[in-house]
Design a protein around this motif. Structure first.
Motif, short mmCIF file in Angstrom:
data_model
loop_
_atom_site.label_atom_id
_atom_site.label_comp_id
_atom_site.label_asym_id
_atom_site.label_seq_id
_atom_site.Cartn_x
_atom_site.Cartn_y
_atom_site.Cartn_z
N LYS A 72 0.85 -1.19 0.00
CA LYS A 72 0.00 0.00 0.00
C LYS A 72 0.89 1.24 0.00
O LYS A 72 1.98 1.20 0.58
CB LYS A 72 -0.89 0.02 1.25
N PRO A 73 0.48 2.32 -0.59
CA PRO A 73 -0.78 2.44 -1.30
C PRO A 73 -0.72 1.70 -2.63
O PRO A 73 0.30 1.71 -3.32
CB PRO A 73 -0.95 3.94 -1.50
N ILE A 74 -1.81 1.06 -2.96
CA ILE A 74 -1.89 0.27 -4.18
C ILE A 74 -2.57 1.11 -5.26
O ILE A 74 -3.65 1.67 -5.03
CB ILE A 74 -2.70 -1.02 -3.94
N ARG A 75 -1.92 1.21 -6.40
CA ARG A 75 -2.53 1.94 -7.51
C ARG A 75 -3.75 1.15 -8.00
O ARG A 75 -3.71 -0.07 -8.10
CB ARG A 75 -1.53 2.10 -8.65
N GLU A 76 -4.83 1.87 -8.24
CA GLU A 76 -6.07 1.24 -8.67
C GLU A 76 -5.86 0.37 -9.90
O GLU A 76 -6.35 -0.75 -9.98
CB GLU A 76 -7.13 2.29 -8.94
N ALA A 77 -5.08 0.86 -10.86
CA ALA A 77 -4.85 0.11 -12.10
C ALA A 77 -4.13 -1.21 -11.81
O ALA A 77 -4.44 -2.24 -12.41
CB ALA A 77 -4.02 0.95 -13.08
N GLU A 78 -3.19 -1.20 -10.85
CA GLU A 78 -2.48 -2.42 -10.50
C GLU A 78 -3.40 -3.44 -9.85
O GLU A 78 -3.38 -4.62 -10.19
CB GLU A 78 -1.33 -2.09 -9.54
#
Length: 115
Positions: free
Chosen positions: A101-107
Motif C-alpha cells: 500500500k498504497p496500491i494503484r487502482e490500475a495495478e
C-alpha cells in the motif's frame, strides 16, 4: 464475487466501491477471517483481497484458510509495511500476489482481472 478482508470498515467500503466503478462483480467484505468463516454459507469466490494485519488471525493465516477453502482462488495479500521475509511468507501461505500500500487502482484491477 470478491472477498475483501480488512479490519477497517472504510477500507472495505472503498474496496467494494472500486469494484462497482470497474464493472466487476460485487464483493462480500468482512473484517476478519473469523467473520468470513461465520458467514452462513461460504461460496468460494474467484479471488480474495486480504490485509496482512487483521484482528485475530494474520493475513498469512487468512491466506492458508482461504487456500484450503478453494485451491483455485486467487489470493492477494496487501500491507502498508514491507518487512523482511513477508513476501516469501505470503507465497508459502498460498498468496498469489503480495502488494504494498498504497496500491494503484490500475495495478489492483489488473491483478483481479487475471483471476
Amino acid at each position: 464475487m470478491d472477498v475483501p478482508i480488512h479490519d477497517r470498515v472504510d477500507c472495505r467500503q472503498l474496496m467494494r466501491h472500486g469494484l462497482a466503478v470497474a464493472n466487476l462483480p460485487p464483493a462480500t467484505a468482512v473484517g476478519s477471517v473469523q467473520e468470513l468463516l461465520d458467514l452462513p454459507q461460504i461460496v468460494a469466490p474467484p479471488w480474495a483481497r486480504v490485509d496482512l494485519k487483521l484482528p485475530g488471525k494474520s493475513g498469512f493465516e487468512a491466506a492458508m484458510v482461504l487456500r484450503r477453502l478453494s485451491p483455485r482462488m486467487r489470493i492477494v495479500l496487501m500491507t502498508g509495511t514491507d518487512e523482511p521475509g513477508n513476501r516469501s511468507r505470503a507465497q508459502a501461505a498460498g498468496a498469489d500476489r503480495y502488494l504494498l500500500k498504497p496500491i494503484r487502482e490500475a495495478e489492483l484491477l489488473a491483478t483481479l482481472a487475471r483471476a
